[in-house]
Structure formats: C-alpha cells, structure tokens
Enzyme design. Structure first.
Site, PDB file in Angstrom:
ATOM      1  N   GLY A  46     103.733  87.257  -5.341  1.00 34.72           N
ATOM      2  CA  GLY A  46     105.060  86.279  -6.366  1.00 34.72           C
ATOM      3  C   GLY A  46     105.549  86.901  -7.872  1.00 34.72           C
ATOM      4  O   GLY A  46     106.002  88.344  -7.755  1.00 34.72           O
ATOM      5  N   TYR A 159      93.718  89.126   6.872  1.00 36.07           N
ATOM      6  CA  TYR A 159      93.775  88.676   6.546  1.00 36.07           C
ATOM      7  C   TYR A 159      92.922  87.482   7.685  1.00 36.07           C
ATOM      8  O   TYR A 159      92.466  86.593   6.808  1.00 36.07           O
ATOM      9  CB  TYR A 159      95.498  88.179   6.521  1.00 36.07           C
ATOM     10  CG  TYR A 159      96.015  86.913   6.510  1.00 36.07           C
ATOM     11  CD1 TYR A 159      95.890  86.230   4.952  1.00 36.07           C
ATOM     12  CD2 TYR A 159      96.314  86.235   7.410  1.00 36.07           C
ATOM     13  CE1 TYR A 159      96.536  85.497   4.762  1.00 36.07           C
ATOM     14  CE2 TYR A 159      97.046  84.443   6.281  1.00 36.07           C
ATOM     15  CZ  TYR A 159      97.009  84.786   5.280  1.00 36.07           C
ATOM     16  OH  TYR A 159      97.357  83.119   5.595  1.00 36.07           O
ATOM     17  N   LYS A 163      89.599  85.458   5.759  1.00 33.26           N
ATOM     18  CA  LYS A 163      90.056  84.477   5.166  1.00 33.26           C
ATOM     19  C   LYS A 163      88.593  83.822   5.653  1.00 33.26           C
ATOM     20  O   LYS A 163      88.237  82.908   5.761  1.00 33.26           O
ATOM     21  CB  LYS A 163      91.652  83.561   5.871  1.00 33.26           C
ATOM     22  CG  LYS A 163      92.270  83.597   4.999  1.00 33.26           C
ATOM     23  CD  LYS A 163      92.813  82.892   4.172  1.00 33.26           C
ATOM     24  CE  LYS A 163      93.880  83.000   2.930  1.00 33.26           C
ATOM     25  NZ  LYS A 163      93.996  82.852   2.117  1.00 33.26           N
ATOM     26  N   TYR A 173      77.949  78.918  -0.472  1.00 29.50           N
ATOM     27  CA  TYR A 173      78.010  78.961  -1.809  1.00 29.50           C
ATOM     28  C   TYR A 173      77.597  77.198  -1.516  1.00 29.50           C
ATOM     29  O   TYR A 173      76.822  76.763  -2.786  1.00 29.50           O
ATOM     30  CB  TYR A 173      78.937  79.196  -2.608  1.00 29.50           C
ATOM     31  CG  TYR A 173      78.600  80.394  -3.387  1.00 29.50           C
ATOM     32  CD1 TYR A 173      78.974  81.468  -2.957  1.00 29.50           C
ATOM     33  CD2 TYR A 173      78.439  80.818  -4.606  1.00 29.50           C
ATOM     34  CE1 TYR A 173      78.871  82.732  -3.206  1.00 29.50           C
ATOM     35  CE2 TYR A 173      78.122  81.164  -5.695  1.00 29.50           C
ATOM     36  CZ  TYR A 173      78.315  82.955  -5.197  1.00 29.50           C
ATOM     37  OH  TYR A 173      77.891  84.279  -5.506  1.00 29.50           O
TER      38      TYR A 173
HETATM   39  P1  NAD Z   1     102.133  83.896  -2.051  1.00 28.75           P
HETATM   40  O1  NAD Z   1     102.219  85.575  -1.811  1.00 28.75           O
HETATM   41  O2  NAD Z   1     104.374  83.591  -2.111  1.00 28.75           O
HETATM   42  O3  NAD Z   1     101.891  83.484  -2.779  1.00 28.75           O
HETATM   43  C1  NAD Z   1     100.387  84.721  -3.371  1.00 28.75           C
HETATM   44  C2  NAD Z   1      99.753  84.790  -4.547  1.00 28.75           C
HETATM   45  O4  NAD Z   1      99.089  85.248  -4.640  1.00 28.75           O
HETATM   46  C3  NAD Z   1     101.413  85.813  -5.357  1.00 28.75           C
HETATM   47  O5  NAD Z   1     102.018  84.685  -6.626  1.00 28.75           O
HETATM   48  C4  NAD Z   1     100.504  86.752  -5.908  1.00 28.75           C
HETATM   49  O6  NAD Z   1     100.914  87.286  -6.829  1.00 28.75           O
HETATM   50  C5  NAD Z   1      98.864  86.013  -5.960  1.00 28.75           C
HETATM   51  N1  NAD Z   1      97.951  87.239  -5.531  1.00 28.75           N
HETATM   52  C6  NAD Z   1      97.733  88.291  -4.254  1.00 28.75           C
HETATM   53  N2  NAD Z   1      96.495  89.126  -4.705  1.00 28.75           N
HETATM   54  C7  NAD Z   1      96.518  88.227  -5.919  1.00 28.75           C
HETATM   55  C8  NAD Z   1      95.500  88.853  -7.020  1.00 28.75           C
HETATM   56  N3  NAD Z   1      94.888  89.822  -6.329  1.00 28.75           N
HETATM   57  N4  NAD Z   1      95.035  88.658  -8.388  1.00 28.75           N
HETATM   58  C9  NAD Z   1      95.511  87.950  -8.379  1.00 28.75           C
HETATM   59  N5  NAD Z   1      96.738  87.496  -8.115  1.00 28.75           N
HETATM   60  C10 NAD Z   1      97.185  88.050  -6.618  1.00 28.75           C
HETATM   61  O7  NAD Z   1     102.053  83.878  -0.192  1.00 28.75           O
HETATM   62  P2  NAD Z   1     101.864  81.606  -0.027  1.00 28.75           P
HETATM   63  O8  NAD Z   1     102.395  81.465   1.038  1.00 28.75           O
HETATM   64  O9  NAD Z   1     102.835  81.067  -0.977  1.00 28.75           O
HETATM   65  O10 NAD Z   1     100.522  81.932   0.161  1.00 28.75           O
HETATM   66  C11 NAD Z   1      99.586  81.229  -1.191  1.00 28.75           C
HETATM   67  C12 NAD Z   1      98.061  81.227   0.088  1.00 28.75           C
HETATM   68  O11 NAD Z   1      98.161  80.156   1.033  1.00 28.75           O
HETATM   69  C13 NAD Z   1      97.722  82.283   0.247  1.00 28.75           C
HETATM   70  O12 NAD Z   1      95.977  82.089  -0.098  1.00 28.75           O
HETATM   71  C14 NAD Z   1      97.658  82.223   1.652  1.00 28.75           C
HETATM   72  O13 NAD Z   1      96.863  82.974   1.988  1.00 28.75           O
HETATM   73  C15 NAD Z   1      97.423  80.333   1.751  1.00 28.75           C
HETATM   74  N6  NAD Z   1      98.459  79.772   3.290  1.00 28.75           N
HETATM   75  C16 NAD Z   1     100.386  80.143   2.897  1.00 28.75           C
HETATM   76  C17 NAD Z   1     100.520  79.589   4.782  1.00 28.75           C
HETATM   77  C18 NAD Z   1     101.907  79.228   3.936  1.00 28.75           C
HETATM   78  O14 NAD Z   1     102.282  78.724   5.296  1.00 28.75           O
HETATM   79  N7  NAD Z   1     102.695  79.770   3.099  1.00 28.75           N
HETATM   80  C19 NAD Z   1      99.850  79.320   5.545  1.00 28.75           C
HETATM   81  C20 NAD Z   1      98.475  79.369   5.591  1.00 28.75           C
HETATM   82  C21 NAD Z   1      97.515  80.273   3.791  1.00 28.75           C
END
Ligand code: NAD
Length: 322
Positions: A46, A159, A163, A173
C-alpha cells in the site's frame, strides 16, 4: 440478517491494510459514516498516498506497523474497538512470487491475533477473503458451498491457502470463542488507487493501452473473470459489517468477460492503438471465475450497480491523470 446501519457514528473501527487499494476506499466510506477509523498498515504493497487526503481528518488515525507482529502498545490501539476489519494482505500475482512468507504470516498469525483482540473487545470481525479460495474452480459459477480446487503447493498457494486458513480460523473463533464474525469472499475488484505495476490484468492493460504498447494477455485470452468496480465491493462489505451474517458471502459482479474482451474494452476506452500480444499462461491461473451472488442478494440485499464500461472508463481516467 440485514439491519439498519449498525457501524458508523462514533464507532471505533480498526482497519488493517487501510492504505491499500480496497482498504483506502473502505476507510473513506467508514469516515463518511461518522466512524473513527484506525488504519494499521506497513505499506508493503500500500501507500501513504492512498490515505493522504484523510491524515488530517479528526476521526482518522494511521499507525505504521506490521500486523503479523504483536500490536504496538500505542494509544490508538489500546482503546476498545467496535469492529475489526482485516484487509491487510499482499494480493497480486507479483506479490505471490515476491512476498510468499509475508502473505502466509498475514493470513495466519495476523488473523489469529486480530481474532483474539476481537473477542477481548467484543468487536465484530470482518475478514477479507477471496475468490481464490475456490482455486481453479470445477463448479461454475461459484456458490459459497463449493469447497474449491486449490493446488496446495503451487505458486499461488501461499495466498489461496493463507486465505483458506484465515477463513478456518475465523470460523474456529466463532465456534470456539463466540466471536462475532463475517467473511466476505471478494471477486476481482478494480478501480482508482490500484498499483499500475502489480501484475493484475486491469492496471497492466490500462497502463499498456495508455502507452500504446502491446497488451500482454496470458495464454489464449479465453479465460474469464467477473470484474467488480470498487464502490460496489465497498457497499457489499458495509452491508456485511452491518448485518449479523457470518458468511462466507461472495461479493462481486456477474459481468463475466474473457481476458481478450477485457483487453479490447480497455483499448477502446483508452483511445489506444495497442494490439493484443499473447504471452505464456501463469501456473494454476483459474480458467473461469464468476460468483454466485444468490446469498449476497438474499441475505444482504446486495446488488452491484456499476457496469464494466462505466467502471473501466473511470479507471482509465484515473491512470491517465497520473
Ligand atoms: P493492496 O495490496 O492494495 O492492499 C493490501 C494492504 O495491506 C496494503 O496497504 C499493504 O501495505 C497492507 N499490508 C499487507 N501486509 C501487511 C502487514 N503484515 N501489516 C500491515 N499491513 C499490511 O491489496 P487490495 O487489492 O486492496 O486487497 C485488500 C484485501 O482484499 C486483501 O486482503 C486481499 O486479499 C483482498 N482481496 C482483494 C481482491 C481484489 O480484487 N482487489 C480480491 C480478493 C481479495
């Protein structure tokens, strides 16, 4: 069961991954509802830029920390939370290769730690799960009752399995500790604030189209995805937060497109001269992907509103402006 807005005014919400693509849009929506939002993010994928417009807001706090480590003893994290939303996780194909251990840790250790905290605080816990839980699905479209088809040792497995573990932990939980939980299985979502170089199809195609470069489509391009504009996803997540549903509940759209159709649409919306270039297919890349949204509709009253033309046009405009 859907109830009127339960989380908003004066509620304290811990949002991990709030400086990411989805998380930052969620933070905007929660702030707009009147909540106090504490974002916990280590910026591994991020960016502070995604929440730069929020940092001076009186109900927004940004804590830089790795949520896979014990939470830092800082004031914004010590007070009780009403809801904990776990959205931290690297999530793009390039991340699967470059951050495998980080992905496993944030899906497992961080999820357990946040569930403990949710129980201690009596907070509702929302888990961002994924359509990747279905792997390369043998059932189409995918209902929540489908258990999936995941290669446990493939390149995407860090991944997918992290998940799946985080879902199991969330259910454990709930059953073992009485946690109030909700799991959302997110299907391919796109929009403003995606990273141009994260390896996901839409930002890659848009960036290539705007530079009039070849659009690199993996395999034959006949594999499908159902793409969801980020505002629709955020609305679905908030419906789940407000509800008493446990899920898992799919969230996305039924606009299923082949990668070739997606590439053509983006080229057209970008006024680009780019042509498609087929390149090698990545391992375990799912062939078809479309959510069965029956549960989201019936239990949450969810309906996606933004079609691909409109959402993609907005996304192209965003990348163009940058
Ligand atoms: P992204 O990479 O833009 O956002 C993830 C955020 O988590 C980032 O800001 C990153 O810095 C932060 N992060 C990661 N590991 C961390 C840690 N250990 N400690 C603190 N911060 C941490 O990705 P996204 O697309 O915004 O995805 C957000 C969530 O939604 C994720 O859990 C992802 O698995 C889920 N998701 C997204 C999509 C999609 O299409 N975008 C689809 C399925 C699931």
């Amino acid at each position: 069961m859907v109830v009127a807005q339960r989380y908003g005014e004066r509620h304290r919400i811990l949002l991990t991954g709030g400086a990411g693509f989805v998380g930052s849009h969620l933070a905007d929506a929660l702030i707009a509802r009147g909540a106090h939002v504490v974002v916990l993010d280590n910026f591994v994928t991020g960016s502070k830029d995604n929440v730069a417009h929020l940092v001076d807001h009186p109900r927004f706090t940004l804590v830089e920390a790795d949520v896979s480590e014990p939470l830092p003893a800082v004031e914004p994290l010590s007070a009780r939370f009403d809801a904990i939303m776990h959205f931290a996780s690297p999530a793009s194909p390039t991340d699967f290769e470059q951050l495998p251990v980080e992905i496993l840790r944030v899906g497992s250790l961080a999820t357990l730690q946040l569930l403990e905290r949710a129980v201690a605080d009596g907070a509702r816990f929302i888990l961002a799960s994924t359509s990747e839980a279905y792997g390369d699905p043998l059932v189409h479209p995918q209902p929540e009752t489908y258990w999936g088809n995941v290669n446990p040792i493939g390149i995407r497995s860090v991944y997918d399995e992290a998940k799946r573990f985080s879902e199991a932990a969330t259910m454990g939980y709930r059953r073992g500790r009485g946690a109030d939980v909700g799991i959302v299985r997110i299907f391919n979502t796109y929009g403003e604030r995606m990273r141009p170089d994260d390896g996901r199809a839409i930002p890659t195609f848009v960036t290539q189209a705007l530079r009039d470069e070849p659009i690199t489509v993996h395999g034959s391009g006949t594999q499908t995805r159902s793409i969801c504009y980020v505002s629709d996803l955020v609305r679905g997540i908030l419906l789940l937060l407000d509800s008493t549903e446990t899920g898992p509940i799919n969230c996305g759209t039924e606009h299923e497109m082949t990668m070739l159709e997606l590439a053509d649409t983006i080229v057209r919306l970008s006024d680009s001269t780019s042509r498609v270039a087929l390149i090698a297919r990545t391992a375990d890349d799912p062939e078809r992907r479309r959510p069965d949204l029956t549960k989201a509709r019936e239990l949450l009253g969810y309906e996606p509103l933004v079609g691909p033309e409109e959402g993609l046009a907005r996304t192209v405009a965003y990348f163009k402006a940058r």
